[in-house]
Design a protein around this motif. Structure first.
Motif, PDB file in Angstrom:
ATOM      1  N   GLU A  35       7.597   0.379 -12.718  1.00 22.48           N
ATOM      2  CA  GLU A  35       8.208   0.712 -11.428  1.00 22.48           C
ATOM      3  C   GLU A  35       7.831   2.125 -10.994  1.00 22.48           C
ATOM      4  OE1 GLU A  35      10.720  -2.458 -13.286  1.00 22.48           O
ATOM      5  OE2 GLU A  35       9.960  -0.548 -14.022  1.00 22.48           O
ATOM      6  N   LEU A  36       7.931   3.060 -11.924  1.00 20.77           N
ATOM      7  CA  LEU A  36       7.606   4.447 -11.583  1.00 20.77           C
ATOM      8  C   LEU A  36       6.107   4.611 -11.336  1.00 20.77           C
ATOM      9  CD1 LEU A  36       8.578   7.256 -11.024  1.00 20.77           C
ATOM     10  CD2 LEU A  36       8.534   7.742 -13.473  1.00 20.77           C
ATOM     11  N   LEU A  37       5.292   3.954 -12.125  1.00 16.93           N
ATOM     12  CA  LEU A  37       3.848   4.024 -11.911  1.00 16.93           C
ATOM     13  C   LEU A  37       3.484   3.426 -10.552  1.00 16.93           C
ATOM     14  CD1 LEU A  37       1.037   4.768 -12.871  1.00 16.93           C
ATOM     15  CD2 LEU A  37       0.929   2.563 -14.064  1.00 16.93           C
ATOM     16  N   GLY A  38       4.099   2.298 -10.217  1.00 17.44           N
ATOM     17  CA  GLY A  38       3.867   1.688  -8.907  1.00 17.44           C
ATOM     18  C   GLY A  38       4.293   2.602  -7.780  1.00 17.44           C
ATOM     19  N   PHE A  39       5.411   3.277  -7.979  1.00 19.21           N
ATOM     20  CA  PHE A  39       5.906   4.218  -6.975  1.00 19.21           C
ATOM     21  C   PHE A  39       4.918   5.370  -6.796  1.00 19.21           C
ATOM     22  CE2 PHE A  39       8.314   7.969  -5.728  1.00 19.21           C
ATOM     23  CZ  PHE A  39       8.825   7.514  -4.531  1.00 19.21           C
ATOM     24  N   LEU A  40       4.456   5.940  -7.902  1.00 18.21           N
ATOM     25  CA  LEU A  40       3.489   7.045  -7.831  1.00 18.21           C
ATOM     26  C   LEU A  40       2.210   6.588  -7.132  1.00 18.21           C
ATOM     27  CD1 LEU A  40       3.904   8.639 -11.368  1.00 18.21           C
ATOM     28  CD2 LEU A  40       4.535   9.665  -9.181  1.00 18.21           C
ATOM     29  N   THR A  41       1.801   5.359  -7.392  1.00 17.21           N
ATOM     30  CA  THR A  41       0.612   4.800  -6.745  1.00 17.21           C
ATOM     31  C   THR A  41       0.795   4.751  -5.231  1.00 17.21           C
ATOM     32  OG1 THR A  41       0.131   3.493  -8.712  1.00 17.21           O
ATOM     33  CG2 THR A  41      -0.908   2.785  -6.671  1.00 17.21           C
ATOM     34  N   ILE A  42       1.964   4.315  -4.794  1.00 14.26           N
ATOM     35  CA  ILE A  42       2.245   4.249  -3.347  1.00 14.26           C
ATOM     36  C   ILE A  42       2.230   5.648  -2.738  1.00 14.26           C
ATOM     37  CG2 ILE A  42       4.029   3.732  -1.630  1.00 14.26           C
ATOM     38  CD1 ILE A  42       4.794   1.325  -3.450  1.00 14.26           C
TER      39      ILE A  42
END
Length: 182
Positions: free
Chosen positions: A72-79
């Protein structure tokens, strides 16, 4: 504008945390991430450098964080990186932490006094704040400012209670200047 960006992205992350029932997990990860980012200025410079293409930034972020933070956090950072908002990451993460504290009923109080307080005085101040607010728990931050002369200033969010002697003297001075001698 920066406030709107941090609110928009911070709210999205907070809503995800609540939906996935991972508020505590993400809070812990984000606090650790903030400390890592503060220690590594070079990473921030790389993520905001205008001559480095977005795909390279995304690849670096994935190489650095994959397996070390939740998906979730990695996906958020990607966005955040793909939308060119990395320069706002500190504000976004701070906003998220503030929202989590509100959600959990934790108030953050900044208490400024002219002299250091004893442990018993700190406990009494914290208990008084718990009794007079809707918070379940208080996160207390103490600061000393000798210019206050005496008394204290308490800040919780945008509310301020100023019972310092310096403020009272300033108010008295203003009142005395208003008085006309005839």
């Amino acid at each position: 504008m920066a406030k709107l960006i941090s609110k928009t992205y911070g709210d999205a992350l907070f809503e995800l945390a609540v939906e996935e029932n991972k508020v505590d997990v993400l809070l812990d990860e984000i606090e650790q991430l903030q400390s890592i980012l503060k220690e590594n200025d070079e990473f921030g410079k790389l993520m905001t450098h205008p001559k480095i293409i977005k795909e390279e930034k995304l690849q670096v972020a994935e190489n650095v964080f994959k397996g070390r933070v939740s998906d979730e956090l990695l996906g958020f950072l990607t966005i955040v990186i793909s939308k060119d908002r990395y320069q706002d990451i500190d504000d976004i993460l701070d906003y998220f932490i503030t929202e989590v504290k509100k959600y959990k009923g934790i108030g953050v109080a900044n208490v400024t006094t002219a002299a250091p307080l004893k442990e018993e005085q700190c406990r009494k101040i914290e208990q008084r704040l718990l009794d007079t607010t809707s918070f379940k728990k208080m996160e207390m931050h103490y600061e000393i400012n000798t210019a206050l002369i005496g008394g204290m200033v308490i800040r919780i969010g945008d509310r301020v209670v100023d019972s310092s002697i310096s403020t009272k003297l300033n108010e008295l001075q203003k009142e005395l200047l208003k008085v006309q001698i005839s």
